[in-house]
Scaffold this motif. Structure first.
Motif, mmCIF file in Angstrom:
data_model
loop_
_atom_site.group_PDB
_atom_site.id
_atom_site.type_symbol
_atom_site.label_atom_id
_atom_site.label_comp_id
_atom_site.label_asym_id
_atom_site.label_seq_id
_atom_site.Cartn_x
_atom_site.Cartn_y
_atom_site.Cartn_z
ATOM 1 N N ALA A 109 -5.004 -5.239 -2.598
ATOM 2 C CA ALA A 109 -3.696 -4.436 -2.103
ATOM 3 C C ALA A 109 -2.559 -4.550 -2.995
ATOM 4 N N SER A 110 -2.116 -3.507 -3.161
ATOM 5 C CA SER A 110 -0.619 -3.838 -4.323
ATOM 6 C C SER A 110 0.145 -2.764 -4.130
ATOM 7 N N GLY A 111 1.491 -3.069 -4.489
ATOM 8 C CA GLY A 111 2.664 -1.966 -4.403
ATOM 9 C C GLY A 111 2.697 -1.068 -5.441
ATOM 10 N N GLY A 112 2.050 -1.582 -6.651
ATOM 11 C CA GLY A 112 2.130 -0.583 -7.906
ATOM 12 C C GLY A 112 0.664 0.376 -7.539
ATOM 13 N N LEU A 113 1.003 1.582 -7.599
ATOM 14 C CA LEU A 113 -0.246 2.570 -7.284
ATOM 15 C C LEU A 113 -0.493 3.537 -8.176
ATOM 16 N N HIS A 114 0.647 4.212 -8.573
ATOM 17 C CA HIS A 114 0.360 5.476 -9.299
ATOM 18 C C HIS A 114 0.187 4.972 -10.975
ATOM 19 N N GLY A 115 0.533 3.825 -11.211
ATOM 20 C CA GLY A 115 0.143 3.446 -12.724
ATOM 21 C C GLY A 115 1.172 3.926 -13.476
ATOM 22 N N VAL A 116 2.202 4.463 -13.116
ATOM 23 C CA VAL A 116 3.449 4.787 -14.027
ATOM 24 C C VAL A 116 4.831 3.888 -13.897
ATOM 25 N N GLY A 117 4.755 2.981 -13.051
ATOM 26 C CA GLY A 117 5.918 2.190 -13.021
ATOM 27 C C GLY A 117 6.292 1.233 -14.350
ATOM 28 N N ALA A 118 5.592 0.717 -14.702
ATOM 29 C CA ALA A 118 5.852 0.095 -16.278
ATOM 30 C C ALA A 118 6.319 0.806 -17.203
ATOM 31 N N SER A 119 5.394 1.876 -17.286
ATOM 32 C CA SER A 119 5.543 3.026 -18.320
ATOM 33 C C SER A 119 6.634 3.653 -18.097
ATOM 34 N N GLY A 127 21.613 -8.176 22.655
ATOM 35 C CA GLY A 127 22.426 -6.873 22.284
ATOM 36 C C GLY A 127 21.689 -5.664 22.348
ATOM 37 N N TYR A 128 22.313 -4.796 21.581
ATOM 38 C CA TYR A 128 21.599 -3.385 21.788
ATOM 39 C C TYR A 128 21.348 -2.816 20.373
ATOM 40 N N GLU A 129 21.833 -3.448 19.209
ATOM 41 C CA GLU A 129 21.367 -3.098 17.743
ATOM 42 C C GLU A 129 19.857 -3.232 17.707
ATOM 43 N N THR A 130 19.251 -2.382 16.819
ATOM 44 C CA THR A 130 17.823 -2.238 16.346
ATOM 45 C C THR A 130 18.029 -2.535 15.043
ATOM 46 N N THR A 131 17.137 -3.627 14.623
ATOM 47 C CA THR A 131 16.909 -4.250 13.401
ATOM 48 C C THR A 131 15.431 -4.221 13.100
ATOM 49 N N MET A 132 14.998 -3.101 12.093
ATOM 50 C CA MET A 132 13.591 -2.954 11.831
ATOM 51 C C MET A 132 13.418 -2.819 10.366
ATOM 52 N N LYS A 133 12.459 -3.509 10.045
ATOM 53 C CA LYS A 133 12.155 -3.457 8.353
ATOM 54 C C LYS A 133 10.664 -3.088 8.309
ATOM 55 N N SER A 134 10.236 -2.338 7.253
ATOM 56 C CA SER A 134 8.804 -1.762 7.260
ATOM 57 C C SER A 134 8.427 -2.057 5.825
ATOM 58 N N PHE A 135 7.097 -2.478 5.910
ATOM 59 C CA PHE A 135 6.515 -2.684 4.331
ATOM 60 C C PHE A 135 5.045 -2.333 4.241
ATOM 61 N N VAL A 136 4.616 -1.742 3.130
ATOM 62 C CA VAL A 136 3.534 -1.527 2.659
ATOM 63 C C VAL A 136 2.888 -2.329 1.600
ATOM 64 N N PRO A 177 -2.355 3.004 -0.863
ATOM 65 C CA PRO A 177 -1.711 3.943 0.166
ATOM 66 C C PRO A 177 -0.991 5.068 -0.806
ATOM 67 N N GLN A 178 -0.884 6.185 0.141
ATOM 68 C CA GLN A 178 -0.378 7.442 -0.254
ATOM 69 C C GLN A 178 1.092 7.539 -0.005
ATOM 70 N N LEU A 200 5.476 6.051 3.588
ATOM 71 C CA LEU A 200 4.229 6.066 3.657
ATOM 72 C C LEU A 200 3.684 7.501 4.098
ATOM 73 N N GLY A 201 2.664 8.067 3.566
ATOM 74 C CA GLY A 201 2.105 9.144 3.932
ATOM 75 C C GLY A 201 0.673 9.217 4.240
ATOM 76 N N THR A 202 0.166 7.882 4.309
ATOM 77 C CA THR A 202 -1.460 7.767 4.762
ATOM 78 C C THR A 202 -1.554 8.019 6.111
ATOM 79 N N GLY A 203 -2.321 9.301 6.486
ATOM 80 C CA GLY A 203 -2.241 9.724 7.995
ATOM 81 C C GLY A 203 -2.923 8.872 8.883
ATOM 82 N N PRO A 204 -4.181 8.373 8.531
ATOM 83 C CA PRO A 204 -4.861 7.518 9.561
ATOM 84 C C PRO A 204 -4.225 6.247 9.871
ATOM 85 N N VAL A 205 -3.375 5.646 8.962
ATOM 86 C CA VAL A 205 -2.580 4.481 9.346
ATOM 87 C C VAL A 205 -1.747 4.519 10.648
#
Length: 710
Positions: free
Chosen positions: A122-132, A316-325, A388-389, A398-403
């Motif tokens: 599993a990796s964060g770089g997926l499209h193969g375009v980051g470094a280039s 309190g009442y503040e919502t703090t949420m971080k999400s990661f793929v 992941p899409q 994140l766009g992968t539907g089944p997740v």
């Protein structure tokens, strides 16, 4: 017909649009032509995205267990260097391409080790375009790879490989010679055979990024800290050499998402931090390169999605949420966040339905909404899955539907299992949480009703206010004052002492509810608390809108005795917990009524003088001064034990008239002050008795018994 001729003539003036008008941008030219497609923008956000692409490649090595150290250095010439001790980019020739792995990674779009699934689970770089992409948008980029006992080196100018004629210091302005026929991966030195890693240094291109654009060290430090949380055991060193005072910070955490939540939580917790893990599988059709035909063919592949979530609720009442793929932040969310919210809502609604009788929920009550459940929530949602899409190269959604369904099931089932535990400690914790959620629902309904009432102080609004409110006439909020007065006896005097143009009065009956200790359901049913919230007119909790407050100042006017101090503390607890922005804005005050009145007998025909003192020390000093001057005063000295003992003139002169009075502003200047206030309120007003008893016993020797009214 003439009209038709004009229309036809108009269309004949439009130039022909044929295939020769279409431009075909090849390779990295497309990136330079439309950089926004790849990095979002060409401002500081896009520049930071370039850095994230390089850092994420290093993090992928750590995530796969091949690296444990990453260094990021911001250099004075505007360049950035990123180094890791991973496996190093492959330096051998890529079959069928005729170029080294380094050149392919940095010059070919959609090329890398993250397509086939064999190099990274599993990796964060997926499209193969980051470094280039970073290479294409850099005025210069240098890569050094330690591998096979050698240091391999290659340099690029705006994506084109070649060689710079550097002096002592590498510079993008150095003379550059591009490779014409064959590219060469230079051998720059020797290293130990076991030493591996990659070092990348790039200079952002001023033709792409404005000269005023620079990288934010605060954003880099924040990203490094969160990455260290998400990859336990990884050390990240950030160094900023752009100023004379070099900054260096190191991040290393052995905990995971649980520690991350504990670090993010903005206030005291009412639940422990729950850790929920799980996984699910789904089938996805993947386009795979057929080795025999050389064409892409669709193949159904089973994917495994792993879910790792930590969450807790605070007071309190503040919502703090971080999400990661795959540890890549998704600030806009996506299907994993949708699944988390759905599973969370499903579990909490089920629990509330089961406990409806105890929570006094009836069929007439509105449905529990997502915002009620997430009030005070701190959560870190992470998922990992192959390929992941994402919606765009910026990887913000994140766009992968089944997740969605997998996370929904893992979170919903996991929370129900934990919160339905029959252990006494967990049962008490669950009850507190459910009461908070129900209270948020009722507060939301009440806030909606408040918003339906006009904020302006006209006759219609005044008629809807509590009958005991003595409102002021002025509509200029910045000049108006609301006095919350202790008792009806003081109210009569205060009515005569106030300036009704801008001073309003709201009496309270004795000691209001301790909102720190009471359940949210009891708070909403309390008439005194409800009246205060309604009169302030800005809502409560996380719906509180300080701009909608009906008064510029809220002044707590209580007796100068122990009971008055207790009532003032209860009121401050209410404002701190449910109307905190008003306190943070410095608009809450405590009146300072005098403790003593001294009538000094005038000499000869002179009138008597009146002096007020506000403490025992001040009284003692005044009496000594009068005795030294040979002045006499009436005895016994009057000691005010309540506001009702003053007449209107005395109350106005000492406590209400802006020209003579003294007010103490209640303020929280910074986060440290807020944390200290949280601690003090919990100690003095909270449910836990033992620390309060210890505090009282330890401080008992400092109490002046003469000041206690008995």
């Amino acid at each position: 017909m003439s009209g038709s001729r004009r229309v036809l003539a108009y269309y004949r003036t439009v130039p022909e649009y044929t295939a020769r008008h279409l431009s075909v941008l090849e390779g990295l030219e497309a990136v330079r032509k439309r950089p926004g497609m790849y990095i979002g923008s060409t401002d500081s956000r896009g520049l930071m995205h370039c850095l994230w692409e390089i850092i994420d490649n290093a993090v992928d090595e750590a995530l796969d267990g091949h690296a444990d150290r990453i260094g990021v250095t911001l250099l004075p010439d505007g360049s950035v260097a990123v180094a890791d001790n991973g496996r190093g980019i492959p330096v051998d020739e890529v079959p069928g391409v005729g170029l080294s792995g380094v050149e392919v990674v940095y010059t070919k779009l959609h090329a890398g080790g993250k397509f086939g699934g064999g190099s990274y689970a599993a990796s964060g770089g997926l499209h193969g375009v980051g470094a280039s992409v970073v290479n294409a948008l850099s005025q210069r980029l240098d890569v050094e790879v330690d591998r096979d006992g050698r240091t391999h080196r290659m340099t690029f100018r705006r994506g084109e490989p070649g060689r710079f004629a550097d002096g002592r210091t590498p510079s993008p302005e150095s003379e550059f010679t591009p490779f014409v026929t064959d590219s060469e991966l230079e051998i720059a030195g020797k290293v130990a055979k076991k030493k591996t890693g990659t070092r990348v240094r790039f200079w952002p291109d001023p033709q792409i990024f404005p000269s005023t654009t620079e990288m934010s060290i605060e954003a880099i430090l924040g990203r490094a800290k969160q990455t260290a949380f998400l990859v336990p055991g990884l050390t990240i060193v950030i160094r900023d050499e752009r100023t004379s005072d070099t900054l260096e910070e190191t991040f290393h955490y052995d905990g995971g998402v649980v520690d991350f939540v504990d670090d993010l939580a903005p206030d005291a917790a009412i639940t422990q931090t729950f850790h929920i893990e799980g996984s699910g599988t789904f089938v996805e059709t993947v386009q795979t390169l057929d080795k025999d035909t050389g064409h892409l063919v669709p193949i159904e592949t089973e994917r495994t999605c792993r879910v790792d979530v930590a969450l807790s609720w605070g007071q309190g009442y503040e919502t703090t949420m971080k999400s990661f793929v795959n540890i890549i932040a998704t600030p806009v969310g996506g299907t994993h966040v949708q699944g988390f919210e759905a599973g969370l809502s499903r579990a909490m609604r089920k629990l509330i339905e089961t406990n409806a009788r105890r929570l006094k929920i009836t069929a007439k009550d509105p449905k529990i909404e997502k915002e009620d459940i997430m009030a005070g929530l701190t959560a870190v949602v992470t998922v990992s899955l192959p390929e992941p899409q994402f919606e765009g190269q910026t990887k913000e959604i994140l766009g992968t539907g089944p997740v969605r369904g997998i996370v929904n099931k893992v979170i919903g089932d996991g929370l129900l299992e934990v919160l339905s535990s029959t252990k006494r400690s967990q049962r008490d914790e669950t009850n507190r949480l459910l009461e908070k959620i129900v209270a948020e629902m009722r507060a939301r309904v009440a806030a909606r009703m408040h918003k339906e009432i006009s904020r302006r102080k006209n006759a219609l609004e005044t008629s809807t206010m509590p009958a005991k409110l003595s409102d002021c006439r002025s509509e200029a909020v910045e000049n108006t004052e609301l006095f919350i007065v202790e008792g009806d006896s003081a109210l009569g005097t205060a009515k005569l002492a106030r300036n009704s143009e801008f001073q309003a009065l709201l009496p309270i009956r004795g000691k209001i509810l301790n909102v720190q200790k009471a359940s949210p359901a009891d708070i909403l049913r309390n008439q005194e608390v409800a009246a205060i919230i309604q009169v302030v007119g800005a809502g409560s909790g996380r719906t509180f809108d300080v701009d909608a407050a009906r008064y510029g100042k809220v002044i707590l006017m209580t007796d100068a005795d122990v009971d008055g101090a207790h009532i003032r503390t209860l009121l401050l607890t209410l404002f701190f917990r449910y109307m905190r922005p008003l306190v943070e804005a410095g608009r809450v005050y405590a009146a300072v009524p005098p403790l003593h009145r001294i009538d000094v007998i005038g000499r000869g025909k002179a009138k008597n003088e009146v002096h007020y003192t506000y403490s025992e020390a001040e009284l003692s000093a005044l009496l000594k001064k009068l005795e030294k001057q040979g002045r006499r005063y009436k005895e016994p000295i009057q000691r005010y034990k309540g506001l009702g003992e003053m007449d209107a003139d005395q109350l106005a002169e000492t406590t209400m008239d802006p020209e003579f009075r003294t007010l103490r502003r209640v303020s929280m200047a910074d986060e440290e002050a807020i944390r200290q206030a949280e601690t003090v309120f919990e100690l003095l007003m909270g449910n836990d008795v033992a620390p309060r008893k210890e505090f009282i016993v330890e401080g008992s020797e400092e109490v002046d018994r003469a000041r206690i009214d008995v």
